[in-house]
Design an enzyme around this catalytic site. Sequence first.
Site, PDB file in Angstrom:
ATOM      1  NE  ARG A 190       0.002  -0.514   4.737  1.00  0.00           N
ATOM      2  CZ  ARG A 190      -0.745  -0.346   6.044  1.00  0.00           C
ATOM      3  NH1 ARG A 190      -1.528   0.470   6.528  1.00  0.00           N
ATOM      4  NH2 ARG A 190       0.540  -1.076   6.731  1.00  0.00           N
TER       5      ARG A 190
ATOM      6  CG  ASP B 252       7.100  -6.924   7.798  1.00  0.00           C
ATOM      7  OD1 ASP B 252       7.461  -7.791   8.886  1.00  0.00           O
ATOM      8  OD2 ASP B 252       6.334  -6.475   7.047  1.00  0.00           O
ATOM      9  CG  ASN B 253       6.410  -3.802  10.477  1.00  0.00           C
ATOM     10  OD1 ASN B 253       6.763  -3.596   8.909  1.00  0.00           O
ATOM     11  ND2 ASN B 253       5.868  -4.109  10.832  1.00  0.00           N
TER      12      ASN B 253
HETATM   13  P1  AMP Z   1       2.552  -3.902   8.394  1.00  0.00           P
HETATM   14  O1  AMP Z   1       1.355  -4.631   9.146  1.00  0.00           O
HETATM   15  O2  AMP Z   1       2.324  -2.253   7.950  1.00  0.00           O
HETATM   16  O3  AMP Z   1       4.138  -3.489   8.515  1.00  0.00           O
HETATM   17  O4  AMP Z   1       1.597  -4.280   6.710  1.00  0.00           O
HETATM   18  C1  AMP Z   1       2.327  -5.652   6.543  1.00  0.00           C
HETATM   19  C2  AMP Z   1       2.015  -6.066   4.917  1.00  0.00           C
HETATM   20  O5  AMP Z   1       0.744  -6.269   4.275  1.00  0.00           O
HETATM   21  C3  AMP Z   1       3.198  -5.017   4.079  1.00  0.00           C
HETATM   22  O6  AMP Z   1       3.204  -5.704   3.086  1.00  0.00           O
HETATM   23  C4  AMP Z   1       1.792  -3.771   3.925  1.00  0.00           C
HETATM   24  O7  AMP Z   1       2.268  -4.026   2.879  1.00  0.00           O
HETATM   25  C5  AMP Z   1       1.082  -5.361   4.130  1.00  0.00           C
HETATM   26  N1  AMP Z   1      -0.756  -4.279   4.152  1.00  0.00           N
HETATM   27  C6  AMP Z   1      -0.607  -3.384   5.191  1.00  0.00           C
HETATM   28  N2  AMP Z   1      -1.748  -3.340   5.133  1.00  0.00           N
HETATM   29  C7  AMP Z   1      -2.605  -3.314   3.510  1.00  0.00           C
HETATM   30  C8  AMP Z   1      -3.466  -2.532   2.818  1.00  0.00           C
HETATM   31  N3  AMP Z   1      -4.015  -2.128   3.655  1.00  0.00           N
HETATM   32  N4  AMP Z   1      -3.654  -3.206   1.400  1.00  0.00           N
HETATM   33  C9  AMP Z   1      -2.787  -4.495   0.813  1.00  0.00           C
HETATM   34  N5  AMP Z   1      -1.571  -4.424   1.575  1.00  0.00           N
HETATM   35  C10 AMP Z   1      -1.053  -4.071   2.343  1.00  0.00           C
HETATM   36 MG    MG Z   2       5.661  -2.751   7.552  1.00  0.00          MG
END
Ligand code: AMP
Ligand code: MG
Length: 474
Positions: free
Chosen positions: A91, A246-247
């Site tokens: 995103r 990944d964070n």
């Molecule tokens: P996060 O938990 O924010 O670190 O996200 C983990 C993964 O999920 C990453 O690859 C993000 O790009 C993906 N992701 C989180 N929210 C969305 C969304 N609304 N649409 C598409 N991908 C998402």
């Molecule tokens: Mg992330």
Amino acid sequence: MSIHIPFDNSYARLDERFFTKMNPTAVKAPSLIALNAPLAADLGLDADALTTPDGIAALAGNLVPDGAAPLAQVYAGHQFGGWSPRLGDGRAILLGEVVSPDGQRFDIQLKGSGPTPYSRMGDGRAWVGPVLREYIVSEAMHALGVPTTRALAAVSTGDIVLRENPLPGAILTRVASSHIRVGTFQYFASQKDTEALAALTDHALARHDPDAQGVLGLLDGVIQRQAKLIAQWMGFGFVHGVMNTDNMTVSGETIDYGPCAFLDSYHPMQVFSSIDQQGRYAYGRQPDMAMWNLAQLATSLLPLIDEVETAQASLDRFPELFRAAWIETFRAKIGLQTPTEGDGALIEDLLTRMAQGQADFTNTFRALGTDKARAEFVDPALYDAWDITWRERLAKENTTPEDRLKDLHHTNPALIARTHRIEQAIEAAVAGDFAPFERLSKALRNPFSDPGEMADLARPPTEDEVVAQTFCGT
Ligand code: AMP
Ligand code: MG
């Protein structure tokens, strides 16, 4: 095109294994929520131009500025310990990089900019809540002096985003010294693509450790930066909440403000995130989790390292590096300047008492030595006993009480981004009122000053205001 950004896109010059080139998806009716003019100036960008219709269109992804090379980055990662072989920007779109007038390179990324090949089940969008949360907290962290990605702008999109309810869509413009994650290295290691791994290492070295030698230099650099970073988090009572690999950046900047929160009352095992059932990323576990993540990085780099033992030796230094940074941080928090045997025990004793006394983390440190501090404890006697030992220790320091108070106030903030205030600001914003968001953001720019008429923002939540759980908000 009236909007000019002097891009120089080094990541885009890597090859297609590293990303998918693509534009953001246009939104219906972009409008500006916030523009960070001081940050724009630091980057050498024209803040006024970014508030024109073309500027706002660029911040919404409706107009791709000249010189941008939009792309979605690929990466992998361990999420809550489970392996995900392909995550990537689901995103977000990296528009490109700029080199600031003082010579530093920064990524400019739109977050919430539409679906990409890495979106999996997601819609590629963000709603105004998480966007404002990231804006508020990342800028608050910066004002506290914690390395972090920054927020250049927030725009609302005019589109509705469907979560449990329909919510107003928004996009954050994120600035980072890079978006290279532990998970980026893991991706190429798992692909057994040693050539890409080496190219990524060179790229990361050029950006973050230009003076270091080779892959071990990079590993050491990341380990040192993370040790300092996590110590700073601990010192401000910050709980990241989703320390997946990944964070975690190789730059040492805090990234991804999802379910994060600052502690109100202190407890070492405090967890906020609704999805962290096991307390994996509890406040007190953050150093261990950083070590775990760094072990994944070291493992990923092994194909480039001749002797496993050298990587292991680097990794083994993390606990002592962290401990040293932690002691330094907390020694300053209790107003000590000369390192002395027993300081660690004195700090830990205070923390134990704070946990027992349910003392507010921020307000206790801010008020040390005053009646306000002891009043933070359910049983003030818990504080009093510590205060006596502390004063005996202070007597061995060379500072005057006035200087010490000044130091304490430069180290212990009056204001942190309290979760209930963030929630209140988001709630108002969803109803169309951005005043609480603006007031909170403004106050958090000077966290070490006496808050004056913003004193309400320093108060812990009342029983009605407590936010027991936080959400990733994706
Ligand atoms: P996060 O938990 O924010 O670190 O996200 C983990 C993964 O999920 C990453 O690859 C993000 O790009 C993906 N992701 C989180 N929210 C969305 C969304 N609304 N649409 C598409 N991908 C998402
Ligand atoms: Mg992330």
